[in-house]
Every structure is written in C-alpha cells, then in structure tokens.
Design a protein around this motif. Sequence first.
Motif, short mmCIF file in Angstrom:
data_model
loop_
_atom_site.label_atom_id
_atom_site.label_comp_id
_atom_site.label_asym_id
_atom_site.label_seq_id
_atom_site.Cartn_x
_atom_site.Cartn_y
_atom_site.Cartn_z
N UNK A 14 39.07 43.23 42.66
CA UNK A 14 38.76 42.31 43.75
C UNK A 14 39.65 41.09 43.64
N UNK A 15 39.85 40.41 44.76
CA UNK A 15 40.57 39.15 44.76
C UNK A 15 39.57 38.06 45.07
N UNK A 16 39.47 37.07 44.18
CA UNK A 16 38.42 36.05 44.33
C UNK A 16 39.02 34.66 44.12
N UNK A 17 38.45 33.67 44.80
CA UNK A 17 38.98 32.31 44.67
C UNK A 17 38.17 31.34 45.51
N UNK A 18 38.53 30.07 45.39
CA UNK A 18 38.03 29.01 46.26
C UNK A 18 38.57 29.25 47.67
N UNK A 19 37.85 28.77 48.67
CA UNK A 19 38.31 28.94 50.05
C UNK A 19 39.70 28.30 50.22
N UNK A 20 40.58 28.98 50.94
CA UNK A 20 41.92 28.49 51.26
C UNK A 20 42.87 28.45 50.06
N UNK A 96 31.64 42.10 42.94
CA UNK A 96 31.84 41.99 41.50
C UNK A 96 30.98 42.99 40.74
N UNK A 97 29.82 43.32 41.30
CA UNK A 97 28.91 44.26 40.62
C UNK A 97 29.55 45.63 40.43
N UNK A 98 30.45 46.03 41.32
CA UNK A 98 30.98 47.40 41.26
C UNK A 98 32.46 47.46 40.87
N UNK A 99 33.09 46.28 40.69
CA UNK A 99 34.52 46.27 40.37
C UNK A 99 34.74 46.38 38.86
N UNK A 100 35.91 46.90 38.50
CA UNK A 100 36.28 46.99 37.08
C UNK A 100 37.09 45.78 36.64
N UNK A 101 37.76 45.12 37.57
CA UNK A 101 38.59 43.97 37.23
C UNK A 101 38.76 43.08 38.44
N UNK A 102 39.34 41.90 38.24
CA UNK A 102 39.51 40.96 39.35
C UNK A 102 40.78 40.15 39.16
N UNK A 103 41.36 39.73 40.29
CA UNK A 103 42.46 38.78 40.29
C UNK A 103 41.89 37.46 40.79
N UNK A 104 41.91 36.43 39.94
CA UNK A 104 41.43 35.11 40.33
C UNK A 104 42.64 34.32 40.84
N UNK A 105 42.59 33.92 42.11
CA UNK A 105 43.70 33.18 42.72
C UNK A 105 43.37 31.70 42.71
N UNK A 106 44.32 30.89 42.25
CA UNK A 106 44.15 29.43 42.22
C UNK A 106 45.27 28.78 43.02
N UNK A 107 44.95 27.66 43.67
CA UNK A 107 45.97 26.88 44.36
C UNK A 107 46.67 26.00 43.32
N UNK A 108 48.00 26.04 43.29
CA UNK A 108 48.75 25.27 42.29
C UNK A 108 48.58 23.76 42.48
N UNK A 109 48.16 23.34 43.68
CA UNK A 109 47.93 21.92 43.94
C UNK A 109 46.48 21.55 43.62
#
Length: 699
Positions: A14-20, A96-109
Amino acid sequence: MAEAFPLDKVRNIGIMAHIDAGKTTCSERILYYSGVNHKLGEVHDGAATMDSMEQEQERGITIASAATVVPWKEHRITLIDTPGHVDFTAEVERSLRVLDGAVAVFCAVGGVQPQSEQVWRQSENYKVPKICFVNKMDRIGADFLGTVDEIRNILKANPVMMVYPIGASDTFEGVVDLIEMKAVRFDEATNGVKMIYSDIPANIKVACEEARQKMVESAAEQDEELMEKFFADGDLSKEDIIRGIRKGCVGRSLVPVFCGTAFKNKGVQLMMDGVVRYLPSPLDIGAVRAFGDSEETRDPDVAAPFAGLAFKIVSDIHMGRIMYVRIYSGTLHVGEEVLNSSLGKTGRVGRIFRMHADKQEALEEAHAGDIVVVAGLSNTRTGDTLCDKGHPITLETIEFPPPVISVSIKPASRNDNEKLGKALHALAAEDPTFAVEFDQETEETIIAGMGELHLEVLVERVRREYKVNCEVGRPEVAYRESMTIPNEGQYKHAKQTGGRGQYGHVYLRVEPQEPGRGFTFVNDIHGGAIPNEYIPAVEKGVISALDSGPLAGYPVVDVKVTVFDGTYHEVDSSEFAFAEAGRQCFRQCFMKGNPRLLEPVMKVDVTVPEDFMGAATGSLCQRRGRVEGMEDRGPTKIVHGFVPLSEMFGYSNTIRTLTQGRGTFSMSFERYEAVPFEMAQTIIEKRRKEGKIRGMSSL
C-alpha cells in the motif's frame, strides 16, 4: 487449473502518507514506468487513474482506496493507494490489515506531518514492514536529511538511506545509488524512463561514502554471518547488502529510505526496485493464525485449504455488491461454494476479477497471495472470513473507530424516502465508520461518520450515484454517557392484567469501568434466586437501556453490570418481565451513580508560519482547547493540542482567515472526556425539549 504466480515474486503493498504528500502521483508514476499506463495521469488535472471517483478528481484527494496490479522486474505487485485525510481512516485501516508491506511517502518540505504519524502508527499496529520515499525534492525548502532525522526521532524508526540526493529544490538533479555508488539522473525527454549513470559529483562524494558506510553497517547488523564478513573485509558485496537490508526490513528492525520527485519523474524507479528487493512476499509473512483460542493456521500455499478475508465491500452499478478479498491460502474458483465462518453461512462465488483501478480483468480462479474482487457473496460484511467448507477457520477481523459526528438527513421529496433508505444502507455496508439510524420519536434519519468531510462526501454520493436530492441538518457531536461512582439497587416489574400477569424482580450492581472497556455483564446469582433461563433476558434489558441513556438519550459506555439477586414467580415470570426489570433497574442505578456526559476530544495539529503562532494557539484556547506543545518544522511551526470536537466545526475557515490562507490543520479522534457541568445541563435541556430523553434526568 491455471498455474499460480510464484509466491516469492508477489508483493502486496500500500502507499500511505499525510494528505497532499504525493501518494497518488507516486502511484501514477508506478503505473507509467511499469507499462500499465502509456500516458501520465495527473491529480491536478483530475486525470489520475487511481482516483476514479468524480469527487476524487474534483477535489484532488483520494477518498476510497484503489487497487491495481503492476508487473515489475519479473514480480507482480498489487498496489493499493490509500487516502491521507483522517476522515477516511477506515480505508487505511482495512488496507493495512491485508497488506504485506507499505511505502510511506513523505513530503521533503513538510517532513513527518501529523497524519504521517497516524498512518505509521496504524501500520505498526498491524506489524507491516515499510520502505520510505521522500517526495517533492524539487520543492523550495526540501530537506532530505531533515526528513530522515524526523523519521528517526518522531516515528522512532531506524531509517537507512539507500540513496543520497544530488541537490535540492530547483537544483535537484537526481540521486546517488549508494549500493552501486553511481549518480543516477533521469532523462527528461523520456519522462524519466531512461536513467543515466555517471560518477558521483565531487561536492557530495564524502557524504555519500559516509551514508554508504552506515548502510553497510546496518545490513551487517541483521545477520551474524554478514557481521563476520564485514569485520573480516570491512565491506559487503552488493548481494550481501541487499540480503541484510531485506532481512532488517521484513523483520521491521530498519526502514530503507529513497527520495525523488514523482511529479518531475525522478527517483520512482529506484523506489520500485526497493519494493521488490526489500518488502516481504506472502512467503516471508508466513502462515496466518485463527483468531481466538484456536490453534488452526493456514500456510501461503495454493494446495492448502482456501482461506481469505473480505476487507472491503463496494456497491457497483453494473455488478451489484462486490467485495475485495485477500486470499491467504488455497485456491478460489468461480462457481465454488464457500463458507463465511464469521456468520456461519455459505455462499456461491459468482465471478472473480483482478482490479486495475476502476477496470476489471475476469479470472476463473485466484490463488494464495492474490487480492481480488469477488461477486456473488451477498451476505458478506467487511472483516468476514471466507474459507473452505470442509476446513473452517476464522481469521482476526478488522477493528474500526466509532463515528464521532452526526447529521440529520431527509429527501427533498417524500417520494424519495425509500430510495434514500436504500442508498444510505448500501453506503453503510461499504463503510464501517458510517452509521445510519432512524430516530422513532423525532422521525428523523441520522447519519454518523468520522468528520464533516466524510459526511459531506457520502451525502454527495447519495445525490450523484443514487440520484436522491436530499437536505442535511447541522452537524451534531456523538456524545456518550457514563457514571463515576458504583451504585446498586432493585426493581420489581409486576403487573396483573386479568389473565397471566408479569413478574420480574432483579437486584443490580452498576459500576464504572476505565475508558475504552465498553460494557461488561456478570451473572452472580446463587441458589436459583432467578432461574438461568431468565438471565439472558436481564442482560438484554440492560443492553436496550445502554442504546439510549437515561441522562440525555446518548449511548452509555464503560459500565459493568452485575445481577446478584432477585425473585421470580412460577406462573407470571417471563423473559419480557425480566428484560423490563433489568432495563428499569439499570436506569435507576445509573442515575444515582453521578452520571456524566462525555464528548469526543480530538488531537489537533495546526501548522502555521512563525508569525502566526500566537494566533494559532489563541484560536485553540478559545475553543476550550489545551495546547500540549509546539515544535519547529523548517520555516513553519506546529502547534499540538487537544480540542473538543464540538468546538472544531468551521475551524478550517477560521485558521485560513487568521493566517492569510497559509495555515493548515489536521485532527484525529483521541478519547472521550467529561463535558463541563453547565454545558452538559444545556445539552440535556435541549435534548429534553426535542423529546430525545425517556423520562426525567438531571445531573
């Protein structure tokens, strides 16, 4: 039987992060570079493949998690793009309950923003291994090393840099691959598809060597054999580094970190290489265990008995009610009869599809490790286990937070009453954090959800998808009731009506429990004072009283009720009589137990330029908020506080006005707290006038 895809080459992420932070843009680039899409879809143009709902395209945000399948270097990746807005937390939770891994995306700013913390915490609850992608390196104020430090200090993770940036903001050119120790630039003429390797620029060579040394040490620490090699040679081979980092990532002792700018087509391919190199396959995750006391397990093996978890229900205009299912073991065939072990019912699989955002690929069968859509199992709910009839197993379900805000809703035309009811119940079946109820006394339909945006989106779906024009009342807070001191009492329900009478007599002890414990019922009857067959009726009566509390008509939470004595009549006693006795006795005991009205309190994070920090803290204090702390985040300040939800309506306009449009905020449910006495009296009086309290109540 079609041959299953090799499980060691499967990734469910899954891809997960703060909005925007750029989750959906990252997803679009993955589709493009993998060859699934031949054209780049942009969120700001409303053309993102993964945002297929009209509202997602108009608002530029993700509302519902979308799934797709992409090939990458002989691997098959099922990718789920999750929402970043806290109002849609159910979408993140069930993914998240069914995923094996995740990519956490962060804004560099922005770095580690408030919702980043929330989704990170959710992923930790499910023990999901992660890699990080620091996005928007082309933005002014981008700070890769600062974001890595925040991942370490705020999220308490162990980040390991796999790349090092060449420049930042308008000078960002590409990255250094620390395993290959080569600079990588992305050819703009090919939208970044072509990667150009060259020597590392002299001005960052020392920094890259230091970063590589830390990466090698982190890899060596994961395995004794690698540690011995490292001490002997002072370095590790490329294969050994990958093996060590993979072991640490799968074991959640470290988090590989990549960076780039998805919008400018730089860095996404290396992140995808990281997905297949470091995130786990279903084989790495291993067998799933049955929920509860059962020792049953299911191995990720196509030959094992079938077991899967329904994690999302969707009402499709063309296919009817369909469900997303993660298959943990065995093989599922079209036409097969399967057991819903959560409900104890069987159903027949009508069709199976593999999803590509809003498009489907029909399948005859699906195997362990697959995430597919199944049509035909109409009784299935979110969180139900589907399994082989001859080998039943029940997997752990998915827990969702309770709704915290409600509004009344009615159709603009009386003729649409039935259509509105069908639409609301279809949406409630899809979304476990959306509740619908009908208030018999006021004859109002009440809908409840996780926030103003959540309900706004759902009402808009009623209008667009179900063609029901409706009117919505003002938002109402989902208050709760509880008590503060133990109390006990007795109630005798005795009526004689000429024929057989009604007789039920109970003694109850009612005690407060710590917050979050919910309701507990204890049978402490000795000597047959009340026959066993009437005890469930007493409990049923108490539960009916919990739904609409005696204080203000709100649900009662966190109480323990013990039935310890009573009397019965050989002829006149009945289940109805004891249920009524239990209900009335509870109400009396509760009102003598110093009852309190509780309100949802939100954790609020306000991000503002430094000049407006005083305005931000003042705005929270004016709303009965408690400021818990402040922190610097580059050129901005973040104010952390706790504020009652009832005071947060319209806050987005307030903070924009106070900060000349430069302030933002996010909030998430934290806990319930007691409402101040005078305010509680006002709420109770209002409820009494509206006829929502049965009988009299006072504080």
